[in-house]
Design a protein around this motif. Structure first.
Motif, mmCIF file in Angstrom:
data_model
loop_
_atom_site.group_PDB
_atom_site.id
_atom_site.type_symbol
_atom_site.label_atom_id
_atom_site.label_comp_id
_atom_site.label_asym_id
_atom_site.label_seq_id
_atom_site.Cartn_x
_atom_site.Cartn_y
_atom_site.Cartn_z
ATOM 1 N N TRP A 195 10.797 3.042 -49.333
ATOM 2 C CA TRP A 195 11.556 2.367 -48.352
ATOM 3 C C TRP A 195 10.861 1.011 -48.134
ATOM 4 N N PHE A 196 9.774 0.932 -48.190
ATOM 5 C CA PHE A 196 9.082 -0.419 -48.173
ATOM 6 C C PHE A 196 9.697 -1.392 -49.144
ATOM 7 N N TRP A 197 9.629 -0.931 -50.596
ATOM 8 C CA TRP A 197 10.108 -1.933 -51.565
ATOM 9 C C TRP A 197 11.738 -2.211 -51.411
ATOM 10 N N PHE A 198 12.426 -1.164 -51.106
ATOM 11 C CA PHE A 198 13.834 -1.351 -50.797
ATOM 12 C C PHE A 198 14.313 -2.413 -49.846
ATOM 13 N N THR A 199 13.596 -2.289 -48.676
ATOM 14 C CA THR A 199 13.931 -2.795 -47.438
ATOM 15 C C THR A 199 13.261 -4.579 -47.739
ATOM 16 N N LEU A 200 12.134 -4.656 -48.357
ATOM 17 C CA LEU A 200 11.692 -5.930 -48.902
ATOM 18 C C LEU A 200 12.655 -6.761 -49.742
ATOM 19 N N LEU A 201 13.382 -6.010 -50.693
ATOM 20 C CA LEU A 201 14.026 -6.635 -51.688
ATOM 21 C C LEU A 201 15.413 -6.901 -51.072
ATOM 22 N N TRP A 202 16.071 -5.765 -50.293
ATOM 23 C CA TRP A 202 17.184 -5.830 -49.584
ATOM 24 C C TRP A 202 17.268 -6.883 -48.649
ATOM 25 N N SER A 203 16.289 -7.237 -47.713
ATOM 26 C CA SER A 203 16.126 -8.356 -46.853
ATOM 27 C C SER A 203 16.388 -9.684 -47.768
ATOM 28 N N LEU A 204 15.346 -9.849 -48.846
ATOM 29 C CA LEU A 204 15.563 -11.233 -49.434
ATOM 30 C C LEU A 204 16.961 -11.254 -50.229
ATOM 31 N N LEU A 205 17.550 -10.134 -51.003
ATOM 32 C CA LEU A 205 18.569 -10.357 -51.899
ATOM 33 C C LEU A 205 19.839 -10.127 -51.341
ATOM 34 N N ILE A 206 19.930 -9.429 -50.206
ATOM 35 C CA ILE A 206 21.220 -9.189 -49.427
ATOM 36 C C ILE A 206 21.291 -9.633 -48.306
ATOM 37 N N TYR A 207 20.534 -9.454 -47.389
ATOM 38 C CA TYR A 207 20.529 -9.979 -45.859
ATOM 39 C C TYR A 207 20.649 -11.494 -45.874
ATOM 40 N N SER A 208 19.598 -12.077 -46.621
ATOM 41 C CA SER A 208 19.405 -13.595 -46.383
ATOM 42 C C SER A 208 20.902 -14.228 -47.070
ATOM 43 N N PRO A 209 21.285 -13.735 -48.126
ATOM 44 C CA PRO A 209 22.382 -14.328 -48.453
ATOM 45 C C PRO A 209 23.895 -14.127 -47.541
ATOM 46 N N MET A 210 23.464 -12.901 -47.088
ATOM 47 C CA MET A 210 24.780 -12.682 -45.991
ATOM 48 C C MET A 210 24.890 -13.379 -44.916
ATOM 49 N N ALA A 211 23.499 -13.648 -44.386
ATOM 50 C CA ALA A 211 23.177 -14.666 -43.085
ATOM 51 C C ALA A 211 23.988 -15.863 -43.524
ATOM 52 N N HIS A 212 23.478 -16.466 -44.492
ATOM 53 C CA HIS A 212 23.892 -17.791 -45.306
ATOM 54 C C HIS A 212 25.218 -17.773 -45.348
ATOM 55 N N MET A 213 25.815 -17.030 -45.900
ATOM 56 C CA MET A 213 27.144 -17.139 -46.090
ATOM 57 C C MET A 213 27.909 -17.048 -44.931
ATOM 58 N N VAL A 214 27.907 -16.197 -44.076
ATOM 59 C CA VAL A 214 28.438 -15.911 -42.859
ATOM 60 C C VAL A 214 27.935 -17.100 -41.693
ATOM 61 N N THR A 437 31.898 -8.602 -48.153
ATOM 62 C CA THR A 437 30.855 -7.995 -47.728
ATOM 63 C C THR A 437 30.636 -6.647 -48.218
ATOM 64 N N TYR A 438 31.808 -5.670 -48.334
ATOM 65 C CA TYR A 438 31.593 -4.589 -48.861
ATOM 66 C C TYR A 438 31.086 -4.446 -50.418
ATOM 67 N N GLY A 439 31.920 -5.216 -51.043
ATOM 68 C CA GLY A 439 31.556 -5.553 -52.629
ATOM 69 C C GLY A 439 30.067 -5.972 -52.750
ATOM 70 N N PHE A 440 29.737 -7.097 -52.067
ATOM 71 C CA PHE A 440 28.429 -7.645 -52.238
ATOM 72 C C PHE A 440 27.251 -6.843 -51.984
ATOM 73 N N VAL A 441 27.421 -6.205 -50.730
ATOM 74 C CA VAL A 441 26.346 -5.391 -50.257
ATOM 75 C C VAL A 441 26.382 -4.139 -51.006
ATOM 76 N N GLY A 442 27.551 -3.555 -51.432
ATOM 77 C CA GLY A 442 27.695 -2.172 -52.050
ATOM 78 C C GLY A 442 27.009 -2.398 -53.260
ATOM 79 N N ILE A 443 27.256 -3.321 -54.161
ATOM 80 C CA ILE A 443 26.968 -3.331 -55.487
ATOM 81 C C ILE A 443 25.377 -3.813 -55.402
ATOM 82 N N GLY A 444 24.839 -4.723 -54.644
ATOM 83 C CA GLY A 444 23.586 -5.300 -54.640
ATOM 84 C C GLY A 444 22.673 -4.154 -54.081
ATOM 85 N N THR A 445 22.972 -3.447 -53.080
ATOM 86 C CA THR A 445 22.104 -2.089 -52.719
ATOM 87 C C THR A 445 22.007 -1.176 -54.017
ATOM 88 N N ALA A 446 23.053 -1.023 -54.792
ATOM 89 C CA ALA A 446 22.971 0.232 -55.566
ATOM 90 C C ALA A 446 21.846 -0.443 -56.691
#
Lengths: 484, 112
Positions: A195-214, A437-446
């Motif tokens: 969970w630690f590593w997942f959320t760290l990477l997810w925040s950097l690689l999914i959340y930040s790009p999402m926030a920037h894009m929107v 969002t579905y595509g980017f987050v879905g693939i990135g999370t996987a």
């Protein structure tokens, strides 16, 4: 979040400011210590699409920092922070007594991990402009360096009277709660290390790009290519966390006890306490996303009205269908209504906020029934509430947005779409944003989960899972039966 | 001496206690217990998922008395705890070999 801080700075026109920033930041990225990281992130983010048109929108004029507006942001930050422990109680109530601490820690711990990450680099990647990419921010705010001028009181950008520091803190609270939401799909089985590593990477690689894009002037938002509007996080927070939850639940797999040996929620009062704190905090989440105290009342009302309508709808459905309105249903309905109004809170009339609440509640209710039927172990219905609710909210925002509430100076492309092709046009923009969002987050999370799985594994031992997460992962127990 | 163990509805505990005290019983032990008999379990629904709760909450009352008081104690318990519906509970009467009062080390019926 009705801002586009690609126009950040203090110049006389947006374009001039933008250029000055661009030149200055470009020079910074040449520095060797930032260069290596810069090259890596540039490769990921830049070059895919032309730089978003910084000059396409009407210029906003510079305004001084306003105390009341900035105070709204600071109050809002405190309110949104409280949502994370609120979520911990909301989720904690649903799990078994032996797993409640681990469940609550999955949310609570984000205040530590993401809180640091946001200050160090998360904010910069989300709201910087250094990489000139429509997908990712920059490195100029590394360690929040230079944020808000030497005293921290400089305004965020032309046209915004809030201080840059209050904005950065406020956004940090969103970054904290978003990965916490995902935990609902994974409780009672995922290891804390994963969970630690997942959320760290997810925040950097999914959340930040999402926030920037929107919100950061990127590809999806009103200064970008699609022109979708998202007031306080329908796509960035709720669809993103919901889709991540769906994908993560599929990859991590069901709890060993699911579906035959699961137990009812161990503490329903916790669920109500959590839902109450979430509702309270949502005044900051949506209300302060207006960025101006004078007009924030509208968002405060639409937020609360939607939650009320959704709770009422949910309970009435249960009452007619099963004969009894439930406390868990009332709490779930309220949260669904809050999710639904999030992308719309500042863009729709108060009357329509009731409609959004009611429709979101119906959609989420149906989704949860379907989930229970097909026996998919998204344990605490994260996708069914946040994914489905966020999707319905984002689409309804397109249909119900009022022209007067989408001004062209702040939302140039969206206002243009509304003027030229009306709500139908905006609906399609919202639809595109949702699909993206579905595509980017879905693939990135996987991808992130598969990397974590390959390196440190995802689940704890089946025996440990049966013994209980609290004692096995934290060495603690929530309730000691012989204490007196 | 006999131990009387009564499994009763939790909502009846106050009435049963009063009734026992009125019958001259000066001490008792109660425990929260769960179980099922003919009443079976109940079905609870949370967010559309049904859970069958087989073990229902009951209260166990334990009283130790002289043999000659057994009948009156049973009457004192059954009176207030009977509703006539399934789920009223059961009473077990068990022989007791000895009783010791820890404070004074007395034993036998004087320790009750």
């Amino acid at each position: 979040m009705n801002t586009q801080i690609s126009v950040s700075g203090r110049g006389e026109s947006a374009l001039a400011t933008f250029d000055r920033h661009r030149i200055r930041l470009f020079a910074r990225v040449q520095q060797p210590e930032l260069r290596r990281l810069g090259v890596f992130l540039l490769a990921a983010g830049a070059g895919m699409l032309p730089l978003m048109a910084g000059s396409a929108h009407a210029a906003l004029t510079k305004v001084p920092t306003n105390g009341a507006d900035t105070l709204l942001m600071l109050m809002g930050s405190a309110l949104v922070l409280l949502m994370t422990p609120g979520l911990a109680f909301f989720y904690g109530g649903f799990t078994r007594a032996k797993n409640v601490l681990n469940t609550m820690m999955m949310s609570f711990f984000m205040m530590g991990l993401i809180g640091v990450l946001w200050v160090v680099i998360g904010y910069s990647l989300s709201f910087g402009v250094g990489f000139k990419s429509p997908f990712i921010g920059g490195l100029e705010f590394f360690m929040m360096n230079g944020l808000g001028g030497p005293l921290g009181d400089a305004p965020l950008a032309d046209g915004f009277a809030i201080s840059a520091t209050s904005f950065a803190l406020f956004q940090g609270m969103f970054a904290i709660i978003t990965p916490a939401l995902i935990s609902g799909a994974l409780v009672e089985r995922i290891s804390f290390k994963a969970w630690f590593w997942f959320t760290l990477l997810w925040s950097l690689l999914i959340y930040s790009p999402m926030a920037h894009m929107v919100w950061g002037g990127g590809f999806i938002g009103p200064l970008g290519t699609i022109g979708a509007i998202d007031f306080a996080g329908g796509t960035v927070v709720h669809i993103a966390s919901g889709v991540a939850a769906l994908v993560a639940a599929a990859i991590v797999g069901p709890r060993n006890a699911y579906p035959n040996a699961t137990r009812p929620p161990h503490n329903v009062p916790f669920i109500l306490l959590g839902a109450g704190l979430l509702w309270f905090g949502w005044f900051g989440f949506n209300g302060a996303s207006y960025f101006a105290a004078a007009g924030a009342g509208l968002c405060f009302i639409t937020t609360s009205a939607s939650a009320s309508a959704a709770m009422l709808t949910w309970c009435l459905i249960e009452w007619f269908k099963g004969g009894k309105p439930t406390a868990v249903g009332a709490a779930t309905g309220a949260v669904a209504g809050l999710v639904g109004i999030t992308p719309a809170a500042g863009f729709v009339t108060i009357g329509n906020s009731l409609l959004i609440g009611a429709l979101t509640a119906v959609a989420c209710f149906i989704a949860i029934q379907i989930k229970a039927k097909i026996q998919f172990d998204d344990s605490l219905d994260t996708f069914m509430v946040h994914g489905v609710g966020g999707t319905i909210g984002a689409l309804l925002t397109g249909i119900l947005a009022a022209k007067v509430l989408v001004p062209a100076d702040y939302f140039p492309l969206s206002a243009k779409i509304l003027a030229e092709s009306g709500n139908v046009g905006l609906f399609f923009a919202q639809f595109k944003a949702t699909i993206l969002t579905y595509g980017f987050v879905g693939i990135g999370t996987a991808v992130i989960l598969l990397v974590v799985k390959a390196t440190c594994g995802l689940r704890i031992d089946a025996d440990d899972e049966e013994t209980g997460m609290d004692i096995m992962l934290h060495g603690e127990e929530a309730y000691e039966p012989m204490t007196n | 001496m006999k131990k009387i163990e009564a499994i009763i509805r939790p909502s009846k505990i106050d009435d049963v206690k009063t009734s026992l005290v009125n019958a001259g019983i000066i001490g008792m032990t109660i425990t929260d217990v769960r179980g099922f008999g003919r009443q079976k379990g109940q079905v609870e629904t949370y967010r559309g998922t049904e859970f069958t709760v087989e073990f229902l909450s009951k209260v166990k009352v334990e009283v130790v008395v002289e043999d000659d008081k057994v009948a009156s104690v049973i009457e004192a318990i059954t009176g207030p705890s009977r509703t006539g519906e399934i789920g009223d509970g059961k009473i077990f009467v068990i022989p007791v070999e000895d009783v010791v009062r820890i404070r004074t080390a007395e034993s036998g019926s004087s320790a009750i």
